[in-house]
Design a protein around this motif. Structure first.
Motif, PDB file in Angstrom:
ATOM      1  N   ARG A  97     -15.048  21.298  35.060  1.00 30.15           N
ATOM      2  CA  ARG A  97     -14.332  20.924  36.277  1.00 30.15           C
ATOM      3  C   ARG A  97     -15.152  21.243  37.518  1.00 30.15           C
ATOM      4  NH1 ARG A  97     -11.410  23.562  40.173  1.00 30.15           N
ATOM      5  NH2 ARG A  97      -9.898  22.245  41.255  1.00 30.15           N
ATOM      6  N   ARG A  98     -15.785  22.396  37.553  1.00 27.36           N
ATOM      7  CA  ARG A  98     -16.537  22.799  38.731  1.00 27.36           C
ATOM      8  C   ARG A  98     -17.805  21.959  38.894  1.00 27.36           C
ATOM      9  NH1 ARG A  98     -15.568  29.365  38.033  1.00 27.36           N
ATOM     10  NH2 ARG A  98     -13.310  29.258  38.425  1.00 27.36           N
ATOM     11  N   ARG A  99     -18.416  21.573  37.782  1.00 28.18           N
ATOM     12  CA  ARG A  99     -19.580  20.676  37.882  1.00 28.18           C
ATOM     13  C   ARG A  99     -19.183  19.344  38.505  1.00 28.18           C
ATOM     14  NH1 ARG A  99     -21.239  20.453  31.877  1.00 28.18           N
ATOM     15  NH2 ARG A  99     -22.539  18.705  32.584  1.00 28.18           N
ATOM     16  N   ILE A 100     -18.029  18.827  38.115  1.00 32.28           N
ATOM     17  CA  ILE A 100     -17.550  17.564  38.694  1.00 32.28           C
ATOM     18  C   ILE A 100     -17.232  17.760  40.172  1.00 32.28           C
ATOM     19  CG2 ILE A 100     -15.730  15.831  38.604  1.00 32.28           C
ATOM     20  CD1 ILE A 100     -15.464  16.470  35.606  1.00 32.28           C
ATOM     21  N   HIS A 101     -16.612  18.893  40.477  1.00 26.93           N
ATOM     22  CA  HIS A 101     -16.179  19.168  41.850  1.00 26.93           C
ATOM     23  C   HIS A 101     -17.363  19.262  42.813  1.00 26.93           C
ATOM     24  CE1 HIS A 101     -12.747  20.474  44.340  1.00 26.93           C
ATOM     25  NE2 HIS A 101     -13.651  21.144  45.035  1.00 26.93           N
ATOM     26  N   GLU A 102     -18.515  19.661  42.300  1.00 27.90           N
ATOM     27  CA  GLU A 102     -19.700  19.800  43.148  1.00 27.90           C
ATOM     28  C   GLU A 102     -20.304  18.460  43.540  1.00 27.90           C
ATOM     29  OE1 GLU A 102     -22.227  22.168  40.752  1.00 27.90           O
ATOM     30  OE2 GLU A 102     -21.135  24.049  41.109  1.00 27.90           O
ATOM     31  N   ARG A 103     -19.912  17.383  42.891  1.00 31.91           N
ATOM     32  CA  ARG A 103     -20.491  16.065  43.171  1.00 31.91           C
ATOM     33  C   ARG A 103     -19.383  15.053  43.469  1.00 31.91           C
ATOM     34  NH1 ARG A 103     -25.790  15.040  41.585  1.00 31.91           N
ATOM     35  NH2 ARG A 103     -26.875  16.772  40.565  1.00 31.91           N
ATOM     36  N   PRO A 104     -18.743  15.153  44.615  1.00 28.85           N
ATOM     37  CA  PRO A 104     -17.681  14.187  44.961  1.00 28.85           C
ATOM     38  C   PRO A 104     -18.241  12.787  45.111  1.00 28.85           C
ATOM     39  CG  PRO A 104     -18.259  15.516  46.862  1.00 28.85           C
ATOM     40  CD  PRO A 104     -18.983  16.120  45.697  1.00 28.85           C
ATOM     41  N   GLU A 105     -17.533  11.797  44.552  1.00 33.12           N
ATOM     42  CA  GLU A 105     -17.983  10.408  44.600  1.00 33.12           C
ATOM     43  C   GLU A 105     -16.798   9.505  44.901  1.00 33.12           C
ATOM     44  OE1 GLU A 105     -21.550  10.111  41.380  1.00 33.12           O
ATOM     45  OE2 GLU A 105     -19.596  10.712  40.596  1.00 33.12           O
ATOM     46  N   LEU A 106     -17.019   8.500  45.724  1.00 34.33           N
ATOM     47  CA  LEU A 106     -15.965   7.583  46.129  1.00 34.33           C
ATOM     48  C   LEU A 106     -15.714   6.519  45.062  1.00 34.33           C
ATOM     49  CD1 LEU A 106     -16.889   7.166  49.893  1.00 34.33           C
ATOM     50  CD2 LEU A 106     -15.086   8.590  48.921  1.00 34.33           C
ATOM     51  N   ALA A 107     -14.741   5.660  45.320  1.00 31.20           N
ATOM     52  CA  ALA A 107     -14.344   4.626  44.365  1.00 31.20           C
ATOM     53  C   ALA A 107     -15.523   3.753  43.954  1.00 31.20           C
ATOM     54  CB  ALA A 107     -13.245   3.749  44.976  1.00 31.20           C
ATOM     55  N   TYR A 108     -15.662   3.579  42.652  1.00 32.75           N
ATOM     56  CA  TYR A 108     -16.719   2.766  42.050  1.00 32.75           C
ATOM     57  C   TYR A 108     -18.114   3.306  42.319  1.00 32.75           C
ATOM     58  CZ  TYR A 108     -12.941  -0.491  41.229  1.00 32.75           C
ATOM     59  OH  TYR A 108     -11.766  -1.060  40.817  1.00 32.75           O
ATOM     60  N   GLU A 109     -18.186   4.572  42.770  1.00 29.06           N
ATOM     61  CA  GLU A 109     -19.478   5.239  42.947  1.00 29.06           C
ATOM     62  C   GLU A 109     -19.561   6.487  42.072  1.00 29.06           C
ATOM     63  OE1 GLU A 109     -19.907   6.048  47.079  1.00 29.06           O
ATOM     64  OE2 GLU A 109     -19.717   3.935  47.677  1.00 29.06           O
ATOM     65  N   GLU A 110     -18.727   6.549  41.041  1.00 29.50           N
ATOM     66  CA  GLU A 110     -18.646   7.747  40.200  1.00 29.50           C
ATOM     67  C   GLU A 110     -19.781   7.791  39.187  1.00 29.50           C
ATOM     68  OE1 GLU A 110     -14.444   6.078  40.908  1.00 29.50           O
ATOM     69  OE2 GLU A 110     -16.387   5.332  40.274  1.00 29.50           O
ATOM     70  N   TYR A 410      -6.820  21.533  51.820  1.00 26.78           N
ATOM     71  CA  TYR A 410      -6.704  22.875  51.256  1.00 26.78           C
ATOM     72  C   TYR A 410      -6.255  22.845  49.793  1.00 26.78           C
ATOM     73  CZ  TYR A 410      -6.821  23.906  56.225  1.00 26.78           C
ATOM     74  OH  TYR A 410      -7.180  23.959  57.545  1.00 26.78           O
ATOM     75  N   PHE A 411      -6.188  21.665  49.214  1.00 24.41           N
ATOM     76  CA  PHE A 411      -5.701  21.534  47.839  1.00 24.41           C
ATOM     77  C   PHE A 411      -6.610  22.263  46.858  1.00 24.41           C
ATOM     78  CE2 PHE A 411      -5.915  19.188  43.777  1.00 24.41           C
ATOM     79  CZ  PHE A 411      -4.620  19.395  43.342  1.00 24.41           C
ATOM     80  N   MET A 412      -5.998  22.960  45.927  1.00 24.02           N
ATOM     81  CA  MET A 412      -6.704  23.585  44.815  1.00 24.02           C
ATOM     82  C   MET A 412      -5.722  23.682  43.659  1.00 24.02           C
ATOM     83  SD  MET A 412      -6.707  27.628  45.843  1.00 24.02           S
ATOM     84  CE  MET A 412      -7.308  28.075  44.226  1.00 24.02           C
ATOM     85  N   ILE A 413      -6.224  23.989  42.475  1.00 24.60           N
ATOM     86  CA  ILE A 413      -5.331  24.125  41.334  1.00 24.60           C
ATOM     87  C   ILE A 413      -5.468  25.503  40.711  1.00 24.60           C
ATOM     88  CG2 ILE A 413      -5.564  21.672  40.832  1.00 24.60           C
ATOM     89  CD1 ILE A 413      -7.107  22.555  38.262  1.00 24.60           C
ATOM     90  N   ASP A 414      -4.445  25.888  39.994  1.00 23.77           N
ATOM     91  CA  ASP A 414      -4.498  27.073  39.146  1.00 23.77           C
ATOM     92  C   ASP A 414      -5.157  26.639  37.844  1.00 23.77           C
ATOM     93  OD1 ASP A 414      -4.131  29.231  37.519  1.00 23.77           O
ATOM     94  OD2 ASP A 414      -1.960  29.373  37.793  1.00 23.77           O
ATOM     95  N   GLU A 415      -6.378  27.080  37.611  1.00 23.78           N
ATOM     96  CA  GLU A 415      -7.135  26.591  36.459  1.00 23.78           C
ATOM     97  C   GLU A 415      -6.569  27.057  35.122  1.00 23.78           C
ATOM     98  OE1 GLU A 415     -11.081  27.838  37.624  1.00 23.78           O
ATOM     99  OE2 GLU A 415     -11.583  25.762  38.165  1.00 23.78           O
ATOM    100  N   ASP A 416      -5.618  27.977  35.143  1.00 28.16           N
ATOM    101  CA  ASP A 416      -4.960  28.363  33.890  1.00 28.16           C
ATOM    102  C   ASP A 416      -4.191  27.195  33.280  1.00 28.16           C
ATOM    103  OD1 ASP A 416      -5.942  30.903  34.037  1.00 28.16           O
ATOM    104  OD2 ASP A 416      -4.094  31.818  34.789  1.00 28.16           O
ATOM    105  N   VAL A 417      -3.980  26.141  34.055  1.00 24.68           N
ATOM    106  CA  VAL A 417      -3.256  24.976  33.545  1.00 24.68           C
ATOM    107  C   VAL A 417      -4.086  24.165  32.560  1.00 24.68           C
ATOM    108  CG1 VAL A 417      -3.998  23.243  35.248  1.00 24.68           C
ATOM    109  CG2 VAL A 417      -1.685  23.130  34.313  1.00 24.68           C
ATOM    110  N   LEU A 418      -5.401  24.319  32.587  1.00 20.99           N
ATOM    111  CA  LEU A 418      -6.263  23.414  31.817  1.00 20.99           C
ATOM    112  C   LEU A 418      -6.022  23.449  30.307  1.00 20.99           C
ATOM    113  CD1 LEU A 418      -9.566  23.911  33.856  1.00 20.99           C
ATOM    114  CD2 LEU A 418      -8.026  21.944  33.920  1.00 20.99           C
ATOM    115  N   PRO A 419      -6.011  24.611  29.662  1.00 18.39           N
ATOM    116  CA  PRO A 419      -5.750  24.596  28.211  1.00 18.39           C
ATOM    117  C   PRO A 419      -4.370  24.045  27.860  1.00 18.39           C
ATOM    118  CG  PRO A 419      -6.720  26.682  28.887  1.00 18.39           C
ATOM    119  CD  PRO A 419      -6.342  25.961  30.143  1.00 18.39           C
ATOM    120  N   THR A 420      -3.360  24.396  28.674  1.00 15.27           N
ATOM    121  CA  THR A 420      -2.014  23.888  28.408  1.00 15.27           C
ATOM    122  C   THR A 420      -1.964  22.379  28.546  1.00 15.27           C
ATOM    123  OG1 THR A 420      -1.066  25.937  29.269  1.00 15.27           O
ATOM    124  CG2 THR A 420       0.419  24.058  29.050  1.00 15.27           C
TER     125      THR A 420
END
Length: 455
Positions: A97-110, A410-420
């Motif tokens: 998740r953090r690797r993806i978060h470090e490289r934000p990409e817009l629509a059709y530029e992913e 300011y959006f963020m997530i509680d990463e404990d949700v990932l396994p669930t």
């Protein structure tokens, strides 16, 4: 800032499917050697999976059975809970998740996100198609034979009799990525599809959904109203006579009033709809081609296809008619290839399936029926093609500050949700294939929907 906002809502949706592959790859011994799956060995120890057991996955709610030899064979709930509780899986999920978060990409530029997904799939030996909708990926697990179910945001954790398609879709926020995935064949052979979205309104790992319309259809419109220039003044200037001229500002004013009455005077008061004019721009300049132009912009929303497309038609009719009344001409653009999403409607049986699986896996207290919302989702395009189930998973954790909406900077997530989330989504796919005959055997009736509402 827009790039950051888009990425902050996205990594979980990419990470969950990869998590299911990790569940499968990392627990092959557990899943393949059915005769040796002993409940005590996996859930009775001090392993992290005991947390899942405490939430009601094991014990009286267990789905396993005892063999004649007295061994306790794991059921699907225990298998998924045990795999999801592995600490190395949670650490890997956070890393991806953090690797993806470090490289934000817009629509059709992913490009980088798509490459990461393909690299992980290659590492796990999972076949896939690429590209779809420019940067999309569709991975395939299982036998390749019917029945076939699709997960837009997750992967299966168990060996299955059937096929699971994993749809890594680009351009969800704008650009109608789901529509283009469908056009490129992403749903070929698929009989049902499910998707999950994080919600800051519910505590971490709480599942929520509803049957029928869950999210509204959303459309935008831009109207350009043009007047015509007044004829030149008469030769004798002393003749004071008003010259006829079409006034686009007057036409726009009448148009706005008429548009605002579409819901209040034409719509069923029990059928929630919205029409809003949000932009008015009257150009003034020396150039006669620009000095008689008014631009209106707005949005409309509704919870049913019938109401949504009725509003679209009436908006176009009102703009054209009111402009003609005032001697003006008008054109309307609804941006149907970019930001035109029909309502997201949960199939009654797929909704019931999500509810049953989540309740059995996590316990009754971990599921909530949620109200419909005026927000929109391009998952709606999938729900128009095959029976669909869209649900939320909570990420709200006030201690961590995970309390802001997905579009907040300011959006963020509680990463404990990932396994669930990975476990629930995997179980939804596996149980769908196991219960395929009853879920797809016929169309859901009104009685079916009423029964699901009472669960």
């Amino acid at each position: 800032m827009a790039v950051t906002q888009r990425r902050r809502g996205h990594p979980l949706l990419v990470t969950l499917p990869l998590a299911i592959l990790a569940l499968t790859a990392g627990c092959s011994a557990t899943f393949l050697e059915e005769d040796d799956m002993i409940l005590g060995a996996l859930l009775g120890s001090s392993s992290p999976s005991s947390a899942a057991a405490k939430r009601g996955v094991g014990g009286a709610n267990a789905s396993g059975t005892r063999t004649r030899q007295g061994r306790y064979v794991l059921g699907w709930k225990e298998e998924i809970a045990a795999a999801a509780g592995r600490p190395e899986l949670a650490a890997w999920l956070r890393g991806v998740r953090r690797r993806i978060h470090e490289r934000p990409e817009l629509a059709y530029e992913e490009v980088e996100t798509s490459r990461l997904v393909r690299d992980e799939l290659d590492a796990m030996g999972v076949p896939f198609r690429h590209p779809l909708a420019r940067t999309g990926v569709v991975a395939t697990l299982g036998t390749g034979r019917p029945p076939v179910v699709a997960l837009r945001a997750d992967m299966d954790a168990l060996p299955i009799q059937g096929t699971v398609k994993l749809l890594f879709q680009p351009a969800e926020e704008s650009g109608c990525g789901a529509k283009r995935m469908i056009e490129d064949g992403a749903l070929e052979g698929v009989e049902a599809i499910f998707a999950v979205h994080v919600s800051h309104q519910h505590p971490t790992s709480i599942i929520g959904s509803r049957t029928g319309a869950l999210l509204a259809g959303c459309g935008f419109f831009k109207a350009v109203i043009r007047g015509r220039d007044a004829p030149p003044p008469p030769e004798h200037h002393h003749q004071q006579r008003r010259q006829p001229a079409a006034d686009p500002i007057l036409a726009a004013s009448s148009t706005i009033i008429s548009l605002q009455s579409l819901v209040s005077r034409e719509a069923d008061p029990l059928d929630s709809q919205v029409v809003s004019v949000a932009v008015v721009n009257a150009t003034t300049g020396d150039d006669s081609t620009d000095s008689h132009v008014v631009v209106l912009g707005g949005t409309f929303r509704a919870f049913s296809d019938a109401s949504f497309y009725h509003l679209r038609r009436r908006i176009e009719e009102v703009i054209a008619a009111q402009s003609r009344v005032h001697g003006c001409a008008a054109s309307v653009d609804f941006f149907e290839d970019e930001s035109f999403y029909p309502p997201t409607v949960n199939d009654a049986r797929m909704y019931g399936h999500v509810r049953r699986v989540a309740t059995e896996l996590l316990g009754a207290g971990s599921y909530r029926d949620v109200p419909a919302m005026m927000g929109a989702e391009d998952f709606s395009f999938y729900s128009q093609v095959v029976p669909a189930g869209f649900y939320y998973i909570g990420v709200r954790n006030e201690t961590l500050g995970s309390v802001h909406t997905g579009h907040s900077p300011y959006f963020m997530i509680d990463e404990d949700v990932l396994p669930t989330g990975a476990a629930v989504h995997a179980a939804i796919a596996e149980r769908f294939l196991a219960d395929h005959a009853s879920l797809i055997g016929g169309a859901a009736s009104g009685d079916d929907m009423a029964e699901e509402q009472e669960l």
